[in-house]
Design a protein around this motif. Structure first.
Motif, PDB file in Angstrom:
ATOM      1  N   LYS A  58      -9.074 -26.623   6.759  1.00  0.00           N
ATOM      2  CA  LYS A  58     -10.483 -27.020   6.766  1.00  0.00           C
ATOM      3  C   LYS A  58     -10.878 -27.722   5.465  1.00  0.00           C
ATOM      4  O   LYS A  58     -11.848 -28.465   5.428  1.00  0.00           O
ATOM      5  N   GLU A  59     -10.119 -27.495   4.402  1.00  0.00           N
ATOM      6  CA  GLU A  59     -10.432 -28.099   3.102  1.00  0.00           C
ATOM      7  C   GLU A  59     -10.273 -29.617   3.119  1.00  0.00           C
ATOM      8  O   GLU A  59     -11.038 -30.324   2.480  1.00  0.00           O
ATOM      9  N   SER A  60      -9.238 -30.107   3.816  1.00  0.00           N
ATOM     10  CA  SER A  60      -9.027 -31.560   3.874  1.00  0.00           C
ATOM     11  C   SER A  60      -8.109 -31.921   5.021  1.00  0.00           C
ATOM     12  O   SER A  60      -7.273 -31.119   5.456  1.00  0.00           O
ATOM     13  N   PHE A  61      -8.273 -33.130   5.490  1.00  0.00           N
ATOM     14  CA  PHE A  61      -7.412 -33.657   6.547  1.00  0.00           C
ATOM     15  C   PHE A  61      -5.972 -33.737   6.041  1.00  0.00           C
ATOM     16  O   PHE A  61      -5.032 -33.457   6.782  1.00  0.00           O
ATOM     17  N   GLU A  62      -5.796 -34.091   4.783  1.00  0.00           N
ATOM     18  CA  GLU A  62      -4.468 -34.159   4.183  1.00  0.00           C
ATOM     19  C   GLU A  62      -3.778 -32.796   4.228  1.00  0.00           C
ATOM     20  O   GLU A  62      -2.585 -32.705   4.528  1.00  0.00           O
ATOM     21  N   ASN A  63      -4.511 -31.719   3.943  1.00  0.00           N
ATOM     22  CA  ASN A  63      -3.938 -30.370   4.023  1.00  0.00           C
ATOM     23  C   ASN A  63      -3.464 -30.067   5.441  1.00  0.00           C
ATOM     24  O   ASN A  63      -2.416 -29.450   5.628  1.00  0.00           O
ATOM     25  N   LEU A  64      -4.247 -30.479   6.416  1.00  0.00           N
ATOM     26  CA  LEU A  64      -3.877 -30.246   7.807  1.00  0.00           C
ATOM     27  C   LEU A  64      -2.578 -30.976   8.144  1.00  0.00           C
ATOM     28  O   LEU A  64      -1.651 -30.385   8.697  1.00  0.00           O
ATOM     29  N   LEU A  65      -2.502 -32.253   7.797  1.00  0.00           N
ATOM     30  CA  LEU A  65      -1.322 -33.047   8.140  1.00  0.00           C
ATOM     31  C   LEU A  65      -0.083 -32.643   7.347  1.00  0.00           C
ATOM     32  O   LEU A  65       1.039 -32.816   7.825  1.00  0.00           O
ATOM     33  N   SER A  66      -0.270 -32.112   6.162  1.00  0.00           N
ATOM     34  CA  SER A  66       0.894 -31.722   5.353  1.00  0.00           C
ATOM     35  C   SER A  66       1.441 -30.359   5.756  1.00  0.00           C
ATOM     36  O   SER A  66       2.507 -29.961   5.290  1.00  0.00           O
ATOM     37  N   SER A  67       0.745 -29.669   6.626  1.00  0.00           N
ATOM     38  CA  SER A  67       1.209 -28.380   7.131  1.00  0.00           C
ATOM     39  C   SER A  67       1.906 -28.595   8.470  1.00  0.00           C
ATOM     40  O   SER A  67       1.333 -29.177   9.389  1.00  0.00           O
ATOM     41  N   GLN A  68       3.127 -28.118   8.581  1.00  0.00           N
ATOM     42  CA  GLN A  68       3.863 -28.247   9.844  1.00  0.00           C
ATOM     43  C   GLN A  68       3.096 -27.586  10.990  1.00  0.00           C
ATOM     44  O   GLN A  68       2.980 -28.153  12.073  1.00  0.00           O
ATOM     45  N   ASN A  69       2.558 -26.404  10.736  1.00  0.00           N
ATOM     46  CA  ASN A  69       1.789 -25.697  11.756  1.00  0.00           C
ATOM     47  C   ASN A  69       0.498 -26.445  12.084  1.00  0.00           C
ATOM     48  O   ASN A  69       0.118 -26.573  13.247  1.00  0.00           O
ATOM     49  N   GLY A  70      -0.179 -26.902  11.051  1.00  0.00           N
ATOM     50  CA  GLY A  70      -1.428 -27.639  11.250  1.00  0.00           C
ATOM     51  C   GLY A  70      -1.205 -28.910  12.038  1.00  0.00           C
ATOM     52  O   GLY A  70      -1.978 -29.243  12.942  1.00  0.00           O
ATOM     53  N   LEU A  71      -0.134 -29.624  11.709  1.00  0.00           N
ATOM     54  CA  LEU A  71       0.194 -30.860  12.414  1.00  0.00           C
ATOM     55  C   LEU A  71       0.473 -30.581  13.892  1.00  0.00           C
ATOM     56  O   LEU A  71       0.004 -31.310  14.762  1.00  0.00           O
ATOM     57  N   CYS A  72       1.193 -29.517  14.189  1.00  0.00           N
ATOM     58  CA  CYS A  72       1.477 -29.170  15.588  1.00  0.00           C
ATOM     59  C   CYS A  72       0.197 -28.836  16.348  1.00  0.00           C
ATOM     60  O   CYS A  72       0.004 -29.289  17.476  1.00  0.00           O
TER      61      CYS A  72
END
Length: 180
Positions: A57-71
Motif C-alpha cells: 500500500k506504501e507504493s506501486f513500486e513496493n507492490l511490483l517488487s514483491s513476488q507475492n504482490g506481483l502475483c
C-alpha cells in the motif's frame, strides 16, 4: 471494485481462479505460506512476510517488487480484463535484460503480441507512441520500448493500483495481516 471471476473469458478464467485460490489459501493458513500447482513457477510456492501486504500500500513500486504482490496484482488485472498491461511491462523488463543478439527476435515478439493493431494482447497506447515504436523496430535497442513501458506503468499506477488497493481480496489480506 473486483469483478467476479465467472465473467472472465475462459482462457483467463483458469489463471485468475488459480491465483485467487492461491492467495485465498493464504488467508486460511497460520504459517502464511502459499502453495499452488499453477503454471507460473514464481507463484507456485511463495512465502509471505507478515507485513508484506501493508508495504504494497506504501507504493506501486513496493507492490511490483514483491513476488507475492506481483502475483496478486496480476490476478486482479486478469479480473479487470487488463492483464496485458502487466504482461507487457514484464516483457519489456525481460527485453531490456536480453543479449544484443536476441533483441530483434524479442522486439518482434513484443511488437506482435502487444503493440501492433489487433495484436492478441494489445495495450492501450496512443498512435504517436506506436509510431515511435514502429520506427525503433527498424534497429531495435534495449530502450526501444521505454516510452511505451513508461506509459503503461503510469496507467497501472494511476488507474489499476488504486482499484487494487480497494479490491476485497487485498483488503481481506491486509486486514488479516493487521490482526495477526
Amino acid at each position: 471494485m473486483c469483478r467476479g471471476l465467472d465473467s472472465l473469458p475462459s482462457t483467463c478464467l483458469e489463471r485468475a481462479k488459480e491465483l485467487k485460490a492461491l492467495f485465498g489459501s493464504l488467508l486460511q493458513k497460520s504459517d502464511h505460506s502459499i502453495t499452488g500447482t499453477g503454471q507460473s513457477k514464481k507463484c507456485n510456492k511463495l512465502r509471505l512476510n507478515i507485513n508484506e501486504p501493508l508495504k504494497w500500500k506504501e507504493s506501486f513500486e513496493n507492490l511490483l517488487s514483491s513476488q507475492n504482490g506481483l502475483c496478486l496484482f496480476r490476478a486482479f488485472l486478469v479480473s479487470e480484463f487488463s492483464e496485458e498491461n502487466i504482461a507487457f511491462f514484464l516483457a519489456c523488463e525481460d527485453f531490456r535484460a536480453a543479449k544484443p543478439a536476441k533483441l530483434a527476435t524479442k522486439a518482434k515478439r513484443i511488437y506482435d503480441e502487444f503493440i501492433r493493431t489487433d495484436a492478441p494482447r494489445e495495450v492501450n497506447l496512443d498512435h504517436v507512441t506506436k509510431a515511435i515504436i514502429k520506427e525503433n523496430m527498424e534497429h531495435p535497442s534495449q530502450s526501444c520500448f521505454d516510452l511505451a513501458q513508461s506509459k503503461i506503468y503510469t496507467l497501472m499506477e494511476k488507474d489499476c493500483y488504486p482499484r487494487f488497493l480497494k479490491c476485497p481480496t487485498y483488503l481481506e489480506l491486509s486486514r488479516q495481516t493487521k490482526t495477526g
